[in-house]
Structure formats: C-alpha cells, structure tokens
Design an enzyme around this catalytic site. Structure first.
Site, mmCIF file in Angstrom:
data_model
loop_
_atom_site.group_PDB
_atom_site.id
_atom_site.type_symbol
_atom_site.label_atom_id
_atom_site.label_comp_id
_atom_site.label_asym_id
_atom_site.label_seq_id
_atom_site.Cartn_x
_atom_site.Cartn_y
_atom_site.Cartn_z
ATOM 1 N N ASP A 1 33.456 13.090 79.119
ATOM 2 C CA ASP A 1 33.296 13.424 77.707
ATOM 3 C C ASP A 1 34.183 14.592 77.278
ATOM 4 O O ASP A 1 34.084 15.073 76.157
ATOM 5 C CB ASP A 1 31.839 13.824 77.431
ATOM 6 C CG ASP A 1 30.943 12.606 77.367
ATOM 7 O OD1 ASP A 1 31.485 11.503 77.165
ATOM 8 O OD2 ASP A 1 29.718 12.764 77.522
ATOM 9 N N HIS B 1 60.837 22.050 87.145
ATOM 10 C CA HIS B 1 59.572 21.935 86.397
ATOM 11 C C HIS B 1 58.356 22.165 87.294
ATOM 12 O O HIS B 1 57.308 21.532 87.121
ATOM 13 C CB HIS B 1 59.485 20.562 85.701
ATOM 14 C CG HIS B 1 60.484 20.406 84.592
ATOM 15 N ND1 HIS B 1 60.923 19.189 84.137
ATOM 16 C CD2 HIS B 1 61.134 21.336 83.852
ATOM 17 C CE1 HIS B 1 61.811 19.381 83.161
ATOM 18 N NE2 HIS B 1 61.952 20.676 82.974
ATOM 19 N N ASP C 1 58.456 31.180 83.971
ATOM 20 C CA ASP C 1 58.852 30.636 82.668
ATOM 21 C C ASP C 1 57.555 30.415 81.904
ATOM 22 O O ASP C 1 56.792 29.492 82.215
ATOM 23 C CB ASP C 1 59.624 29.320 82.864
ATOM 24 C CG ASP C 1 60.178 28.757 81.556
ATOM 25 O OD1 ASP C 1 59.734 29.206 80.478
ATOM 26 O OD2 ASP C 1 61.036 27.862 81.628
ATOM 27 N N ASP D 1 59.337 31.228 74.377
ATOM 28 C CA ASP D 1 59.775 30.557 75.610
ATOM 29 C C ASP D 1 60.639 31.554 76.377
ATOM 30 O O ASP D 1 61.799 31.762 76.028
ATOM 31 C CB ASP D 1 60.565 29.293 75.213
ATOM 32 C CG ASP D 1 61.010 28.481 76.417
ATOM 33 O OD1 ASP D 1 60.620 28.803 77.543
ATOM 34 O OD2 ASP D 1 61.768 27.509 76.196
ATOM 35 N N HIS E 1 71.210 22.386 84.259
ATOM 36 C CA HIS E 1 70.643 22.149 82.919
ATOM 37 C C HIS E 1 71.511 22.839 81.865
ATOM 38 O O HIS E 1 72.439 23.558 82.197
ATOM 39 C CB HIS E 1 69.186 22.622 82.845
ATOM 40 C CG HIS E 1 68.960 24.071 83.147
ATOM 41 N ND1 HIS E 1 69.214 25.077 82.247
ATOM 42 C CD2 HIS E 1 68.484 24.698 84.266
ATOM 43 C CE1 HIS E 1 68.885 26.241 82.783
ATOM 44 N NE2 HIS E 1 68.462 26.049 84.012
ATOM 45 N N HIS F 1 67.920 25.335 73.714
ATOM 46 C CA HIS F 1 67.380 24.297 72.825
ATOM 47 C C HIS F 1 66.822 24.994 71.599
ATOM 48 O O HIS F 1 66.560 26.206 71.624
ATOM 49 C CB HIS F 1 66.281 23.496 73.549
ATOM 50 C CG HIS F 1 65.251 24.353 74.221
ATOM 51 N ND1 HIS F 1 64.189 24.905 73.554
ATOM 52 C CD2 HIS F 1 65.146 24.816 75.503
ATOM 53 C CE1 HIS F 1 63.464 25.629 74.404
ATOM 54 N NE2 HIS F 1 64.025 25.604 75.586
ATOM 55 N N HIS G 1 60.595 22.642 72.480
ATOM 56 C CA HIS G 1 61.894 21.985 72.275
ATOM 57 C C HIS G 1 61.836 21.475 70.838
ATOM 58 O O HIS G 1 61.323 20.395 70.577
ATOM 59 C CB HIS G 1 62.117 20.839 73.269
ATOM 60 C CG HIS G 1 62.269 21.331 74.680
ATOM 61 N ND1 HIS G 1 62.415 20.499 75.755
ATOM 62 C CD2 HIS G 1 62.326 22.589 75.194
ATOM 63 C CE1 HIS G 1 62.541 21.217 76.870
ATOM 64 N NE2 HIS G 1 62.478 22.491 76.550
ATOM 65 N N GLU H 1 69.238 30.364 78.079
ATOM 66 C CA GLU H 1 68.550 30.360 79.366
ATOM 67 C C GLU H 1 69.398 29.847 80.531
ATOM 68 O O GLU H 1 69.060 28.844 81.155
ATOM 69 C CB GLU H 1 67.267 29.534 79.265
ATOM 70 C CG GLU H 1 67.414 28.155 78.616
ATOM 71 C CD GLU H 1 66.094 27.381 78.637
ATOM 72 O OE1 GLU H 1 65.500 27.257 79.721
ATOM 73 O OE2 GLU H 1 65.665 26.909 77.569
ATOM 74 N N TYR I 1 70.331 27.871 90.883
ATOM 75 C CA TYR I 1 69.307 27.386 91.818
ATOM 76 C C TYR I 1 70.007 26.925 93.083
ATOM 77 O O TYR I 1 70.828 26.005 93.034
ATOM 78 C CB TYR I 1 68.530 26.230 91.170
ATOM 79 C CG TYR I 1 68.145 26.548 89.734
ATOM 80 C CD1 TYR I 1 66.968 27.236 89.446
ATOM 81 C CD2 TYR I 1 69.008 26.226 88.677
ATOM 82 C CE1 TYR I 1 66.643 27.565 88.140
ATOM 83 C CE2 TYR I 1 68.689 26.557 87.361
ATOM 84 C CZ TYR I 1 67.511 27.226 87.098
ATOM 85 O OH TYR I 1 67.202 27.566 85.801
ATOM 86 N N ARG J 1 66.480 32.273 86.749
ATOM 87 C CA ARG J 1 66.746 31.909 85.348
ATOM 88 C C ARG J 1 66.349 33.099 84.497
ATOM 89 O O ARG J 1 65.367 33.794 84.803
ATOM 90 C CB ARG J 1 65.964 30.653 84.932
ATOM 91 C CG ARG J 1 66.245 30.250 83.486
ATOM 92 C CD ARG J 1 65.791 28.821 83.115
ATOM 93 N NE ARG J 1 64.382 28.580 83.220
ATOM 94 C CZ ARG J 1 63.787 27.892 84.193
ATOM 95 N NH1 ARG J 1 64.511 27.370 85.169
ATOM 96 N NH2 ARG J 1 62.476 27.725 84.200
ATOM 97 N N GLU K 1 65.743 33.780 80.411
ATOM 98 C CA GLU K 1 65.644 33.050 79.136
ATOM 99 C C GLU K 1 65.108 33.954 78.038
ATOM 100 O O GLU K 1 64.042 34.552 78.181
ATOM 101 C CB GLU K 1 64.696 31.843 79.307
ATOM 102 C CG GLU K 1 64.425 31.107 78.014
ATOM 103 C CD GLU K 1 63.608 29.833 78.208
ATOM 104 O OE1 GLU K 1 62.773 29.782 79.140
ATOM 105 O OE2 GLU K 1 63.810 28.892 77.413
HETATM 106 N N1 GLY Z 1 59.945 26.210 79.105
HETATM 107 C C1 GLY Z 1 60.696 25.077 78.762
HETATM 108 C C2 GLY Z 1 62.111 25.345 78.687
HETATM 109 O O1 GLY Z 1 62.551 26.404 79.079
HETATM 110 O O2 GLY Z 1 62.865 24.577 78.146
HETATM 111 MN MN MN Z 2 63.505 26.913 77.179
HETATM 112 MN MN MN Z 3 61.374 28.169 79.323
#
Ligand code: GLY
Ligand code: MN
Ligand code: MN
Length: 439
Positions: free
Chosen positions: A36, A242, A259, A270, A349, A353, A360, A383, A387, A404, A406
């Site tokens: 539920d 991720h 992150d 972010d 990457h 964004h 995003h 960002e 790696y 990273r 960001e």
């Molecule tokens: N936290 C998601 C990204 O950095 O795009």
């Molecule tokens: Mn991001």
């Molecule tokens: Mn992020």
C-alpha cells in the site's frame, strides 16, 4: 517562492505562442511502490511550471484564441473531502484553488472526461506532452473520438495534435530572476551539505552514513527532497558513473566522490565534490584532482553569452587531454588524443546539461543542426571528471581513482554566476576544512 502571478504570466505567454487550440497538461500520476506504500509524490515539472499547484490528480487546460490575446485557464483538481482529508491531509478543492492559483475556472477532476470533449469541440488543435505517458495519450485520443461521434451534428474535430514541448521547453530554458533566486537557495543548501559531508567523513565509516549527513542538511533547511539519488562513492566505486548502492566502507587512502543536490520548491541543484577520506590528498590524487579542477575552470571561463553550448565542453576536453598526456595516461599530441577520442578512456561523459525544475532540464542543445549559443538566463552544470579503472597501459598509482567536480552556473549578461560556490573546491580549502574537523 515564485509568486502566483508569475505562473499566470507563463500561461498567458504560452497561450500567446499557441495557435488557436486547447492545451491539456496533467500533473504526474501517483506511483505505487509496494503493497500500500507509494513513492513520494512529485508533481510534473511542466504542470507545476504553469500552475504552482502541488497536489496529485490535477490537470491544467488552456484554451487559446488565435488572436494571441484571450485565453481561458481551467484547473481540474480533487474535490474537498472531509473524510479523505482526515487520512491524507489538506486539499484545496476547486473553489479555493481557483482563488489561490488565479485560474479562470476550476472544476472537480471527476468531471474531466465529461468536459474535455466539450472543450475540444470545434477547436483546430490539441496541444499535449506527447509520449510522456501512453495511457494519458490514449485518453486524449478518446476525447477526440468523443468529439468525432458528434460530427454529424456539425461539430468539427481537432485536426492536429501538437507537441507542447517545443513551446514550453524554450520557456523553461530561460530562468527568471525569481527562479534564479530559488535556484541560488537550492545551490546554497546543497553546497552546505557537501561541506558537512567533508566535515563528517572519517575512515571506517560507511558511504550511507555520509549520505545521511547530506540528506539531513537538505531537510533541515527546508528542501523537500534530494533532486536525484545521491551518489556517495568511495575508492573504485567512483569509477561507476551511476553508483547508488552507497553501502561500502570508506578507507584511508581512498577518494570519496559525492554527487548530490537537493530539490527546493521544484528546482534542482546538482553538485559533485571529490575529496580524500582521510582529509589529505596523496600526490597522485592531487595530480588528478588539480587536472580536473583546471579543466573545470577552463570550462566555466567559456560560459558567457554568445559562446556555443559546446565551448565549455571543448575547453574541458582540451585541458584534460593535455593532462592525460602529461600524467602518462595517453600518448601523442593533444590534437591526436582529442581527434581519436582516446581521452574517452578516462572522460566518457559530456561536461554539462541544462538545470532547472528537472536535474537534466528541458531545452534543446542544438538549433538548426548547430550547438546553440549561450544566452542570459540559461542555467547549466559544468562537471568534468576523470575515471581510471585498472588496465595494462595505465600507471597503477592512478588505478581506481574517480574524480568529478560539478558546479551549477547561470549565464548572465556579461559572463556567468557560479551558484554553488558554498561547496569547498580547491585542494587547500578541502584540506583546511578537513584538518579542523576534530575526532
Ligand atoms: N547528478 C546527475 C548529473 O550529474 O548529471
Ligand atoms: Mn549533472
Ligand atoms: Mn551531478
């Protein structure tokens, strides 16, 4: 908070850009988690952008005239229900919702299937968020078919279904002064949460204990939720882009990549920071970290009106490629490492964004096949990262390091504003903060 009149202004602006027709925009559906229990409800970003209304089971209808002026704004929402409100809490009901959210009309959501065919009759077009939810698309087509059933009495059927995103995404891309104020606050809370994480981290702790510190800082400052599942990744886990298990032990000598950002009144922050679990960067960690930091500085330096969306990414890639050569991770010239894509072994990457109601966020990145120019009001992340997984031709002292950095950046008239500067970033700032964190 965004004032209610801003939501009406957005609806009017949208209507003025629509051709004659009817826009139908539902909020998100509540989602069952198990048994539920439901997932925490989060309104649909498009619906919220146009209403400010946070309850589930609600639909906005905008009837636009082709003259670009008049438009009718109708909200369908849950009725008042004393019995249900004892269980589930307050709901506005149509009368109060009409007053508070300044729509022209408001009705019970129970009347939606009855009223929609009437509203769509003799209209040339229906605007909706096509493909968002197959069941909803089928419902819209059902209403159109209901209109069709009356065609023998001379009622005409909408000839077109148009995707509302083309208009709404462009509006959402440019943040107003009020939106930027909310985003600054979300960024500040999130930056402070990263600072707290640095202060609380100790070798031997688990990643989830650090995650708890982030969540605590978000909530105690009024943020409603994390904007996305936090990544708290120690050591080799940082090389899983991720990673969200957040359940490993944090060891002396490892880096910790976090992150995490909060959502405040619908708007996301972010932020990523990477720091040593024991508070002191080793020489190899410092080499990689300073490289990513330099790449980020070069990228942020490219965020200004008129520069292409791709300019920050290109700048970051150039700095990283040169650094990978200097550190013995790549061989050859910068142009060759970039041209062949060899740098992607360590940086796979892109550099950012759009950011806003969605982490995003909505908005096209290209126009007419070209990366679009940055303009004041656009808000994006910067960002870059690096790696390094174990591999034969990679110096072992870099193995299992993931870095990273960001930040969230708003394009201004003259350059940019970094919204997330509350989170410590230089080696000196991080080491200084962590040295004084006590036992
Ligand atoms: N936290 C998601 C990204 O950095 O795009
Ligand atoms: Mn991001
Ligand atoms: Mn992020």
């Amino acid at each position: 908070m965004i004032p209610i009149k801003s939501f009406s202004e957005r609806r009017r602006l949208l209507a003025s850009q629509m051709q004659k027709g009817v826009a139908v925009i539902p909020t998100a559906a509540e989602q069952l988690r198990n048994g539920d229990a439901h997932f925490p409800f989060r309104f649909d970003s498009y619906f919220y952008y146009l209403t400010g209304f946070r309850e589930p089971e609600a639909v906005l209808v905008i009837v636009a005239d082709s003259d670009g002026g008049g438009s009718r704004h109708i909200l369908f929402c849950r009725e008042k229900d004393t019995e249900r409100e004892i269980w589930d809490g307050f709901r506005y009901g149509p009368d109060a919702a009409r007053e508070v959210f300044k729509v022209d009309e408001a009705y019970s959501i129970a009347g939606l299937d009855e009223m929609l065919p009437e509203l769509l009759a003799d209209q040339p077009a229906v605007y909706c968020l096509l493909g968002n939810d197959a069941a909803w698309d089928a419902r819209v087509i059902g209403w159109i078919n209901r209109v069709r059933q009356q065609s023998r009495s001379g009622i005409t059927v909408p000839a077109e279904i148009r995707d509302l995103r083309f208009l709404l995404d462009e509006m959402r891309l440019f943040k107003s002064r009020e939106e930027l104020q909310v985003m600054r606050r979300a960024a500040r809370i999130s930056g402070d949460a990263h600072r707290r994480a640095m202060q609380k981290t100790r070798p031997g702790m688990s990643e989830y204990e650090v995650e708890a510190e982030l969540l605590c800082e978000f909530r105690r400052h009024g943020a409603q939720a994390p904007a996305y599942t936090p990544i708290v990744a120690g050591g080799a886990n940082a090389c899983v882009l991720h990673y969200v298990e957040n359940n490993a032990r944090l060891n002396v000598g490892d880096l910790l990549l976090i992150d995490a950002g909060c959502e405040l009144d619908g708007y996301a922050a972010d932020i990523t920071r990477t720091f040593p679990v024991d508070g002191k960067f080793s020489s190899a960690q410092s080499d990689l970290y300073q490289l990513v930091l330099a790449a980020q500085a070069a990228a942020i330096n490219e965020v200004r009106p008129g520069n292409s969306w791709d300019a920050p990414h290109s700048a970051a890639v150039r700095v990283l490629a040169q650094g990978f050569i200097d550190l013995g991770l790549c061989l050859g010239s910068v142009d060759k490492v970039i041209g062949s894509g060899d740098y992607k072994r360590f940086y796979m990457h892109r550099t950012g964004h759009w950011l806003g109601l969605d982490v995003h966020d909505a908005g096209e990145y290209k126009q007419g096949g070209e990366w679009r120019p940055l303009q004041p009001g656009m808000t994006l992340t910067v960002e870059p990262g690096c790696y390094v997984s174990p591999a034969d031709n990679v110096p072992p002292h870099f193995w299992n390091m993931g870095v990273r950095i960001e930040d969230d950046v708003a394009v201004t008239e003259t350059g940019c504003e970094v919204l997330t500067s509350a989170a410590p970033k230089t080696v000196a700032e991080i080491e200084e903060l962590m040295q004084h964190r006590g036992k």
